[in-house]
Motif scaffolding. Structure first.
Motif, PDB file in Angstrom:
ATOM      1  N   PHE A 293       0.841  -1.201   0.000  1.00 27.15           N
ATOM      2  CA  PHE A 293       0.000   0.000   0.000  1.00 27.15           C
ATOM      3  C   PHE A 293       0.876   1.251   0.000  1.00 27.15           C
ATOM      4  O   PHE A 293       1.934   1.273   0.635  1.00 27.15           O
ATOM      5  CB  PHE A 293      -0.887   0.022   1.261  1.00 27.15           C
ATOM      6  CG  PHE A 293      -2.138  -0.822   1.142  1.00 27.15           C
ATOM      7  CD1 PHE A 293      -2.261  -1.805   0.186  1.00 27.15           C
ATOM      8  CD2 PHE A 293      -3.204  -0.617   2.012  1.00 27.15           C
ATOM      9  CE1 PHE A 293      -3.411  -2.572   0.084  1.00 27.15           C
ATOM     10  CE2 PHE A 293      -4.359  -1.375   1.917  1.00 27.15           C
ATOM     11  CZ  PHE A 293      -4.473  -2.351   0.953  1.00 27.15           C
ATOM     12  N   HIS A 294       0.402   2.290  -0.680  1.00 23.16           N
ATOM     13  CA  HIS A 294       1.166   3.543  -0.785  1.00 23.16           C
ATOM     14  C   HIS A 294       0.251   4.733  -0.550  1.00 23.16           C
ATOM     15  O   HIS A 294      -0.920   4.708  -0.949  1.00 23.16           O
ATOM     16  CB  HIS A 294       1.796   3.668  -2.172  1.00 23.16           C
ATOM     17  CG  HIS A 294       2.537   2.442  -2.578  1.00 23.16           C
ATOM     18  ND1 HIS A 294       1.914   1.363  -3.138  1.00 23.16           N
ATOM     19  CD2 HIS A 294       3.832   2.095  -2.449  1.00 23.16           C
ATOM     20  CE1 HIS A 294       2.800   0.407  -3.362  1.00 23.16           C
ATOM     21  NE2 HIS A 294       3.971   0.823  -2.940  1.00 23.16           N
ATOM     22  N   LEU A 295       0.828   5.761   0.060  1.00 25.01           N
ATOM     23  CA  LEU A 295       0.082   6.991   0.307  1.00 25.01           C
ATOM     24  C   LEU A 295       0.683   8.115  -0.509  1.00 25.01           C
ATOM     25  O   LEU A 295       1.904   8.180  -0.679  1.00 25.01           O
ATOM     26  CB  LEU A 295       0.170   7.373   1.786  1.00 25.01           C
ATOM     27  CG  LEU A 295      -0.292   6.298   2.767  1.00 25.01           C
ATOM     28  CD1 LEU A 295      -0.090   6.796   4.197  1.00 25.01           C
ATOM     29  CD2 LEU A 295      -1.752   5.934   2.534  1.00 25.01           C
ATOM     30  N   VAL A 296      -0.191   9.018  -0.971  1.00 28.58           N
ATOM     31  CA  VAL A 296       0.270  10.285  -1.527  1.00 28.58           C
ATOM     32  C   VAL A 296       0.118  11.296  -0.407  1.00 28.58           C
ATOM     33  O   VAL A 296      -0.994  11.477   0.126  1.00 28.58           O
ATOM     34  CB  VAL A 296      -0.571  10.710  -2.747  1.00 28.58           C
ATOM     35  CG1 VAL A 296       0.022  11.980  -3.349  1.00 28.58           C
ATOM     36  CG2 VAL A 296      -0.640   9.603  -3.779  1.00 28.58           C
ATOM     37  N   LEU A 297       1.216  11.927  -0.028  1.00 31.75           N
ATOM     38  CA  LEU A 297       1.211  12.840   1.121  1.00 31.75           C
ATOM     39  C   LEU A 297       1.508  14.262   0.684  1.00 31.75           C
ATOM     40  O   LEU A 297       2.368  14.496  -0.178  1.00 31.75           O
ATOM     41  CB  LEU A 297       2.257  12.383   2.142  1.00 31.75           C
ATOM     42  CG  LEU A 297       1.851  11.102   2.885  1.00 31.75           C
ATOM     43  CD1 LEU A 297       3.074  10.308   3.304  1.00 31.75           C
ATOM     44  CD2 LEU A 297       1.002  11.436   4.099  1.00 31.75           C
TER      45      LEU A 297
ATOM     46  N   ARG B 167      -4.279   7.388  -2.151  1.00 30.59           N
ATOM     47  CA  ARG B 167      -3.782   6.040  -1.875  1.00 30.59           C
ATOM     48  C   ARG B 167      -3.672   5.292  -3.198  1.00 30.59           C
ATOM     49  O   ARG B 167      -4.553   5.421  -4.057  1.00 30.59           O
ATOM     50  CB  ARG B 167      -4.757   5.276  -0.956  1.00 30.59           C
ATOM     51  CG  ARG B 167      -5.097   6.017   0.310  1.00 30.59           C
ATOM     52  CD  ARG B 167      -6.022   5.219   1.198  1.00 30.59           C
ATOM     53  NE  ARG B 167      -5.348   4.041   1.740  1.00 30.59           N
ATOM     54  CZ  ARG B 167      -5.872   3.240   2.672  1.00 30.59           C
ATOM     55  NH1 ARG B 167      -7.092   3.484   3.136  1.00 30.59           N
ATOM     56  NH2 ARG B 167      -5.207   2.199   3.125  1.00 30.59           N
ATOM     57  N   VAL B 168      -2.605   4.531  -3.344  1.00 34.16           N
ATOM     58  CA  VAL B 168      -2.453   3.664  -4.523  1.00 34.16           C
ATOM     59  C   VAL B 168      -2.011   2.309  -4.003  1.00 34.16           C
ATOM     60  O   VAL B 168      -0.935   2.174  -3.415  1.00 34.16           O
ATOM     61  CB  VAL B 168      -1.413   4.217  -5.522  1.00 34.16           C
ATOM     62  CG1 VAL B 168      -1.385   3.336  -6.775  1.00 34.16           C
ATOM     63  CG2 VAL B 168      -1.724   5.663  -5.907  1.00 34.16           C
ATOM     64  N   ASN B 169      -2.847   1.305  -4.211  1.00 31.66           N
ATOM     65  CA  ASN B 169      -2.645   0.021  -3.552  1.00 31.66           C
ATOM     66  C   ASN B 169      -2.459  -1.133  -4.533  1.00 31.66           C
ATOM     67  O   ASN B 169      -3.101  -1.181  -5.585  1.00 31.66           O
ATOM     68  CB  ASN B 169      -3.855  -0.286  -2.662  1.00 31.66           C
ATOM     69  CG  ASN B 169      -3.994   0.715  -1.528  1.00 31.66           C
ATOM     70  OD1 ASN B 169      -3.011   1.332  -1.124  1.00 31.66           O
ATOM     71  ND2 ASN B 169      -5.202   0.878  -1.039  1.00 31.66           N
ATOM     72  N   LEU B 170      -1.597  -2.043  -4.127  1.00 28.59           N
ATOM     73  CA  LEU B 170      -1.427  -3.312  -4.834  1.00 28.59           C
ATOM     74  C   LEU B 170      -1.911  -4.405  -3.887  1.00 28.59           C
ATOM     75  O   LEU B 170      -1.428  -4.502  -2.754  1.00 28.59           O
ATOM     76  CB  LEU B 170       0.043  -3.536  -5.171  1.00 28.59           C
ATOM     77  CG  LEU B 170       0.681  -2.481  -6.083  1.00 28.59           C
ATOM     78  CD1 LEU B 170       2.201  -2.633  -6.094  1.00 28.59           C
ATOM     79  CD2 LEU B 170       0.131  -2.604  -7.494  1.00 28.59           C
ATOM     80  N   VAL B 171      -2.865  -5.199  -4.353  1.00 25.50           N
ATOM     81  CA  VAL B 171      -3.509  -6.202  -3.504  1.00 25.50           C
ATOM     82  C   VAL B 171      -3.373  -7.571  -4.157  1.00 25.50           C
ATOM     83  O   VAL B 171      -3.308  -7.674  -5.385  1.00 25.50           O
ATOM     84  CB  VAL B 171      -5.008  -5.835  -3.319  1.00 25.50           C
ATOM     85  CG1 VAL B 171      -5.714  -6.848  -2.435  1.00 25.50           C
ATOM     86  CG2 VAL B 171      -5.147  -4.449  -2.722  1.00 25.50           C
ATOM     87  N   ASP B 172      -3.362  -8.602  -3.315  1.00 26.92           N
ATOM     88  CA  ASP B 172      -3.314  -9.992  -3.814  1.00 26.92           C
ATOM     89  C   ASP B 172      -2.086 -10.238  -4.686  1.00 26.92           C
ATOM     90  O   ASP B 172      -2.195 -10.792  -5.794  1.00 26.92           O
ATOM     91  CB  ASP B 172      -4.588 -10.352  -4.599  1.00 26.92           C
ATOM     92  CG  ASP B 172      -5.811 -10.429  -3.708  1.00 26.92           C
ATOM     93  OD1 ASP B 172      -5.637 -10.585  -2.482  1.00 26.92           O
ATOM     94  OD2 ASP B 172      -6.932 -10.309  -4.234  1.00 26.92           O
ATOM     95  N   LEU B 173      -0.924  -9.834  -4.199  1.00 24.62           N
ATOM     96  CA  LEU B 173       0.304 -10.112  -4.939  1.00 24.62           C
ATOM     97  C   LEU B 173       0.552 -11.624  -4.951  1.00 24.62           C
ATOM     98  O   LEU B 173       0.622 -12.255  -3.891  1.00 24.62           O
ATOM     99  CB  LEU B 173       1.504  -9.413  -4.288  1.00 24.62           C
ATOM    100  CG  LEU B 173       1.761  -7.944  -4.667  1.00 24.62           C
ATOM    101  CD1 LEU B 173       0.778  -7.031  -3.949  1.00 24.62           C
ATOM    102  CD2 LEU B 173       3.182  -7.532  -4.352  1.00 24.62           C
TER     103      LEU B 173
END
Ligand SMILES: CC(C)(COP(=O)(O)OP(=O)(O)OC[C@H]1O[C@@H](n2cnc3c(N)ncnc32)[C@H](O)[C@@H]1OP(=O)(O)O)[C@@H](O)C(=O)NCCC(=O)NCCS
Length: 167
Positions: free
Chosen positions: A66-70, A78-84
């Motif tokens: 998971f990544h945040l734009v701050l 938020r930019v997320n990668l799920v179920d790798l």
């Protein structure tokens, strides 16, 4: 522009100290997001600390990233990668209403695509959006995703995309 993001913005991988700022972002934008994507439900907000801890555990294992734009201490996206798994993952993102329409999603998505290949070793991503979410489709197409299918039946038709990655 620094890192390809609008000036003053940065991307960080989700960490324990982000909990309060992530919750504030989700609370502030709840109604805005619910107009485009499924609402997270009341439990998400009341059980947020436990959920945040669980996500960090999953991230440690490597099944999500998971990544945040701050912007300063504020989360604006938020930019997320799920179920790798097997070099692939599901891609998702959301940008605060107050930051919409100025290229934040486009820049942040581009940055996380780089991380997906270089840092997490992924070779392809999948994404889905409701057919009426034209902003999201514009972001995906500009980021090089190609449409792979659609489900037109039901209340909320969906469009599916994929993106091949090279290291
Ligand atoms: C979709 C979302 C991520 C876009 O974020 P953003 O930072 O505003 O996106 P950008 O500014 O990088 O780009 C948006 C693009 O969509 C276009 N767009 C916006 N509304 C549009 C519409 N109704 N029809 C067509 N294009 C549209 C914009 O014109 C822009 O393209 P352009 O720069 O070529 O003009 C944001 O609106 C959001 O988080 N929405 C709620 C959650 C969500 O939908 N997440 C995605 C789930 S799949």
């Amino acid at each position: 522009m620094a890192d390809g993001l609008p000036d003053g913005l940065r991307i960080e991988r989700l960490a324990a100290e982000h909990a309060e700022a992530v919750l504030a972002f989700e609370v502030e934008n709840r109604a805005y997001f619910a107009a485009s994507v499924k609402d997270r439900g009341d439990d998400y907000f009341t059980e947020f600390p436990a959920r945040h801890a669980a996500l960090l555990s999953e991230q440690e294992v490597g099944t999500i990233q998971f990544h945040l734009v701050l912007d300063g201490d504020q989360v604006i996206g938020r930019v997320n990668l799920v179920d790798l798994a097997d070099g692939s993952a599901e891609f998702g993102y959301r940008i605060a209403e107050k930051a919409a329409g100025r290229g934040v999603a486009t820049a942040a998505v581009g940055k996380v695509l780089e991380l997906a290949a270089a840092q997490y070793g992924l070779t392809s991503l999948r994404a889905g959006t409701s057919a009426r979410n034209k902003a999201s489709q514009a972001v995906l197409l500009r980021a090089g995703f190609v449409q792979t299918g659609e489900v037109v039946a039901g209340d909320e038709p969906q469009v599916f995309y994929t993106r091949q990655l090279t290291a």
